[in-house]
Design a protein around this motif. Structure first.
Motif, PDB file in Angstrom:
ATOM      1  N   ASP A   9      42.558  11.345   7.570  1.00 27.44           N
ATOM      2  CA  ASP A   9      43.005  10.616   6.383  1.00 27.44           C
ATOM      3  C   ASP A   9      41.824  10.381   5.430  1.00 27.44           C
ATOM      4  N   ALA A  10      41.725  11.222   4.395  1.00 28.71           N
ATOM      5  CA  ALA A  10      40.620  11.109   3.443  1.00 28.71           C
ATOM      6  C   ALA A  10      40.691   9.806   2.664  1.00 28.71           C
ATOM      7  N   ARG A  11      41.895   9.346   2.364  1.00 31.07           N
ATOM      8  CA  ARG A  11      42.043   8.115   1.585  1.00 31.07           C
ATOM      9  C   ARG A  11      41.509   6.903   2.347  1.00 31.07           C
ATOM     10  N   LYS A  12      41.758   6.869   3.645  1.00 26.53           N
ATOM     11  CA  LYS A  12      41.277   5.755   4.454  1.00 26.53           C
ATOM     12  C   LYS A  12      39.751   5.730   4.504  1.00 26.53           C
ATOM     13  N   ILE A  13      39.150   6.924   4.681  1.00 30.53           N
ATOM     14  CA  ILE A  13      37.683   6.995   4.703  1.00 30.53           C
ATOM     15  C   ILE A  13      37.124   6.603   3.345  1.00 30.53           C
ATOM     16  N   LYS A  14      37.796   7.023   2.274  1.00 35.62           N
ATOM     17  CA  LYS A  14      37.350   6.649   0.933  1.00 35.62           C
ATOM     18  C   LYS A  14      37.328   5.137   0.764  1.00 35.62           C
ATOM     19  N   GLU A  15      38.352   4.462   1.239  1.00 39.76           N
ATOM     20  CA  GLU A  15      38.413   3.005   1.113  1.00 39.76           C
ATOM     21  C   GLU A  15      37.222   2.338   1.797  1.00 39.76           C
ATOM     22  N   GLU A  16      36.823   2.873   2.952  1.00 41.82           N
ATOM     23  CA  GLU A  16      35.669   2.318   3.655  1.00 41.82           C
ATOM     24  C   GLU A  16      34.373   2.610   2.906  1.00 41.82           C
ATOM     25  N   LEU A  17      34.258   3.817   2.376  1.00 48.11           N
ATOM     26  CA  LEU A  17      33.031   4.195   1.663  1.00 48.11           C
ATOM     27  C   LEU A  17      32.908   3.478   0.327  1.00 48.11           C
ATOM     28  N   ASP A  18      34.028   3.093  -0.269  1.00 53.48           N
ATOM     29  CA  ASP A  18      33.987   2.357  -1.530  1.00 53.48           C
ATOM     30  C   ASP A  18      33.262   1.019  -1.382  1.00 53.48           C
ATOM     31  N   ARG A  19      33.150   0.520  -0.168  1.00 49.36           N
ATOM     32  CA  ARG A  19      32.414  -0.718   0.057  1.00 49.36           C
ATOM     33  C   ARG A  19      30.905  -0.486   0.035  1.00 49.36           C
ATOM     34  N   ARG A  20      30.493   0.798   0.144  1.00 50.06           N
ATOM     35  CA  ARG A  20      29.071   1.145   0.180  1.00 50.06           C
ATOM     36  C   ARG A  20      28.591   1.774  -1.123  1.00 50.06           C
ATOM     37  N   GLY A  21      29.509   2.297  -1.890  1.00 52.21           N
ATOM     38  CA  GLY A  21      29.155   2.986  -3.132  1.00 52.21           C
ATOM     39  C   GLY A  21      30.404   3.509  -3.807  1.00 52.21           C
ATOM     40  N   ARG A  22      30.253   4.552  -4.607  1.00 58.09           N
ATOM     41  CA  ARG A  22      31.383   5.163  -5.315  1.00 58.09           C
ATOM     42  C   ARG A  22      31.812   6.420  -4.571  1.00 58.09           C
ATOM     43  N   ALA A  23      33.047   6.440  -4.104  1.00 58.22           N
ATOM     44  CA  ALA A  23      33.583   7.580  -3.362  1.00 58.22           C
ATOM     45  C   ALA A  23      34.765   8.182  -4.108  1.00 58.22           C
ATOM     46  N   ILE A  24      34.972   9.482  -3.907  1.00 59.22           N
ATOM     47  CA  ILE A  24      36.084  10.167  -4.559  1.00 59.22           C
ATOM     48  C   ILE A  24      36.623  11.243  -3.629  1.00 59.22           C
ATOM     49  N   VAL A  25      37.928  11.461  -3.668  1.00 58.20           N
ATOM     50  CA  VAL A  25      38.576  12.509  -2.889  1.00 58.20           C
ATOM     51  C   VAL A  25      38.779  13.734  -3.774  1.00 58.20           C
ATOM     52  N   ALA A  67      31.621  12.475  -1.999  1.00 64.55           N
ATOM     53  CA  ALA A  67      32.760  13.318  -2.361  1.00 64.55           C
ATOM     54  C   ALA A  67      33.400  13.800  -1.073  1.00 64.55           C
ATOM     55  N   LEU A  68      34.684  13.493  -0.891  1.00 66.25           N
ATOM     56  CA  LEU A  68      35.407  13.822   0.328  1.00 66.25           C
ATOM     57  C   LEU A  68      36.345  14.989   0.050  1.00 66.25           C
ATOM     58  N   LEU A  69      36.084  16.136   0.672  1.00 66.09           N
ATOM     59  CA  LEU A  69      36.874  17.338   0.449  1.00 66.09           C
ATOM     60  C   LEU A  69      38.056  17.346   1.403  1.00 66.09           C
ATOM     61  N   SER A  70      39.253  17.485   0.848  1.00 67.03           N
ATOM     62  CA  SER A  70      40.473  17.430   1.642  1.00 67.03           C
ATOM     63  C   SER A  70      41.297  18.692   1.435  1.00 67.03           C
ATOM     64  N   GLY A  71      41.706  19.326   2.546  1.00 68.50           N
ATOM     65  CA  GLY A  71      42.564  20.499   2.470  1.00 68.50           C
ATOM     66  C   GLY A  71      41.825  21.825   2.405  1.00 68.50           C
ATOM     67  N   PHE A  72      40.486  21.813   2.376  1.00 72.73           N
ATOM     68  CA  PHE A  72      39.696  23.037   2.285  1.00 72.73           C
ATOM     69  C   PHE A  72      39.371  23.574   3.682  1.00 72.73           C
ATOM     70  N   MET A  73      39.287  24.896   3.817  1.00 71.94           N
ATOM     71  CA  MET A  73      38.846  25.532   5.043  1.00 71.94           C
ATOM     72  C   MET A  73      37.327  25.608   5.060  1.00 71.94           C
ATOM     73  N   ARG A  74      36.760  25.698   6.262  1.00 69.15           N
ATOM     74  CA  ARG A  74      35.298  25.769   6.397  1.00 69.15           C
ATOM     75  C   ARG A  74      34.703  26.904   5.571  1.00 69.15           C
TER      76      ARG A  74
END
Length: 236
Positions: A9-25, A67-74
């Motif tokens: 869940d990228a959105r959940k991780i983003k919410e946690e990282l938003d407490r440390r800085g600016r995060a985006i999915v 920056a959290l990449l979601s849906g991309f292959m390695r």
């Protein structure tokens, strides 16, 4: 800006990282669709793998920390100039490498301790030449020795910091596949006055060429060569 490939869940991780800085999915576009989604308190990108590097550089320029990449292959994120780890938690994101641009490096130096005493910056930019040794370059392929790269880079930066009047130093080197015209390396020195700038900037460039554990393969239209040793001899 730390870039991660998210499993879960990228959105959940983003919410946690938003407490440390600016995060985006950053989501992979579906069916060829691309776009930017603006929410009440967030922004998200939907992009194709082909445009991912450009989007990440824009986000770094805008001052995002994650920056959290979601849906991309390695394999779709393997040639972005940095190693991108797969993560399942916010804590793992802290171990990711930084994706920087020249603008983001300059901003961070200006915001660093000691910048209030400074009025000058010097910048060296290395980029991929189209013609090398009379041959047409198709691409460059850079590899680095992960285990010691950061340690050696920091040692060089610390050595340059000992020059009189120098208040900040940053060396940033991309790896992976780079095409003609693309930037390879930034060396930035921040100093109190311009008289303090030129010698340490020149020294920093020479040190990174001599010590940084990075290897370069030049791929031509009609062949290829590992070029690091040749460049050291010629000073290119």
């Amino acid at each position: 800006m730390k870039v991660c490939l998210v499993k879960g869940d990228a959105r959940k991780i983003k919410e946690e990282l938003d407490r440390r800085g600016r995060a985006i999915v950053v989501e992979k576009g579906k069916g060829g669709e691309e776009g930017v989604v603006f929410g009440e308190s967030s922004v998200s990108f939907s992009v194709s793998p082909m445009n991912l590097r450009d989007v990440l550089e824009v986000l770094a320029d805008l001052g995002y920390d994650y920056a959290l990449l979601s849906g991309f292959m390695r394999e779709e994120v393997s040639n972005l100039g940095i190693f991108i780890p797969e993560i399942e938690s916010a804590e793992e994101a802290e171990k990711a490498e930084d994706c920087e641009t020249l603008k983001s490096i300059l901003r961070k130096l200006k915001e660093s301790t000691g910048s209030e005493f400074c009025g000058a910056m010097g910048v060296f930019i290395g980029f991929v030449r189209k013609i090398s040794e009379g041959k047409e370059v198709v691409r460059l392929e850079y590899e680095k020795y992960e285990d010691i790269f950061d340690r050696v880079r920091k040692e060089i930066e610390e050595e340059i910091m000992r020059y009189e009047g120098v208040r900040g130093v940053r060396i940033y080197h991309r790896v992976g596949t780079l095409m003609p015209g693309e930037d390879i390396v930034y060396v930035v020195v921040m100093a109190e006055h311009r008289k303090h700038l030129w010698e340490p900037l020149h020294r920093a460039v020479e040190l990174f060429k001599a010590r940084l554990p990075v290897w370069k393969k030049e791929v031509y239209v009609d062949g290829e060569v590992w070029a690091h040793d040749r460049d050291l001899k010629e000073g290119s």
